[in-house]
Design a protein around this motif. Structure first.
Motif, short mmCIF file in Angstrom:
data_model
loop_
_atom_site.label_atom_id
_atom_site.label_comp_id
_atom_site.label_asym_id
_atom_site.label_seq_id
_atom_site.Cartn_x
_atom_site.Cartn_y
_atom_site.Cartn_z
N SER A 1 0.83 -1.20 0.00
CA SER A 1 0.00 0.00 0.00
C SER A 1 0.86 1.25 0.00
O SER A 1 2.05 1.21 0.35
CB SER A 1 -0.92 0.03 1.23
N THR B 1 -4.71 7.03 -0.91
CA THR B 1 -4.14 5.72 -0.60
C THR B 1 -4.30 4.81 -1.81
O THR B 1 -5.25 4.96 -2.60
CB THR B 1 -4.84 5.07 0.61
N TYR C 1 -3.69 0.48 -2.94
CA TYR C 1 -3.49 -0.86 -2.39
C TYR C 1 -3.25 -1.87 -3.51
O TYR C 1 -3.78 -1.74 -4.61
CB TYR C 1 -4.73 -1.29 -1.60
N LYS D 1 -6.81 -5.28 -1.15
CA LYS D 1 -7.85 -4.26 -1.27
C LYS D 1 -9.13 -4.71 -0.56
O LYS D 1 -9.58 -5.84 -0.74
CB LYS D 1 -8.11 -3.98 -2.75
N THR E 1 -6.16 -1.27 5.51
CA THR E 1 -6.29 0.18 5.47
C THR E 1 -5.01 0.81 5.97
O THR E 1 -4.59 0.56 7.11
CB THR E 1 -7.47 0.66 6.34
#
Length: 119
Positions: free
Chosen positions: A49, A58, A60, A65, A69
């Motif tokens: 990420s 952001t 990923y 995904k 986070t």
């Protein structure tokens, strides 16, 4: 000099959760894109990420995904990775690295933190 101290790894069962931290120093943290990278046993590094300098953008890898986070606290010079629904395939050494969009090489500066997902 640039330093990263990663923490928060551990052994969890499939479906479990972990939050990783990366404390950074030695550079202007809030000016740099930051990344999480992982390396599974016997494999090369895999980008996970990226977080923009202010944390507003952001990105990923497809493999994480919807489950991972990434976020940052610039006041604390710290990058985080919240991981849920962990799978065996998420096992590896996780580390943080500087680098903006298009970066393909992420050398490991810190010791990393080991995540093991096993039943």
């Amino acid at each position: 000099q640039v330093q990263f101290v990663e923490s928060g790894g551990g052994v969890v069962q499939p479906g479990g959760s972990l939050r990783l931290s990366c404390a950074a120093s030695g550079f202007t943290f809030d000016s740099d894109y930051m990344n999480w990278v992982r390396q599974a046993p016997g494999k090369g590094p895999e980008w996970v990420s990226m977080v923009s300098p202010r944390g507003t953008v952001t990105r990923y890898a497809d493999s994480v995904k919807g489950r991972f986070t990434a976020f940052r606290d610039n006041a604390k010079n710290t990058l985080y990775l919240q991981m849920i629904s962990l799978a065996v395939e998420d096992t590896g050494l996780y580390y943080c690295a500087r680098g903006g969009p298009g970066t393909t090489n992420f050398p490991r500066w810190g010791q990393g933190t080991q995540v093991t997902v096993s039943s």
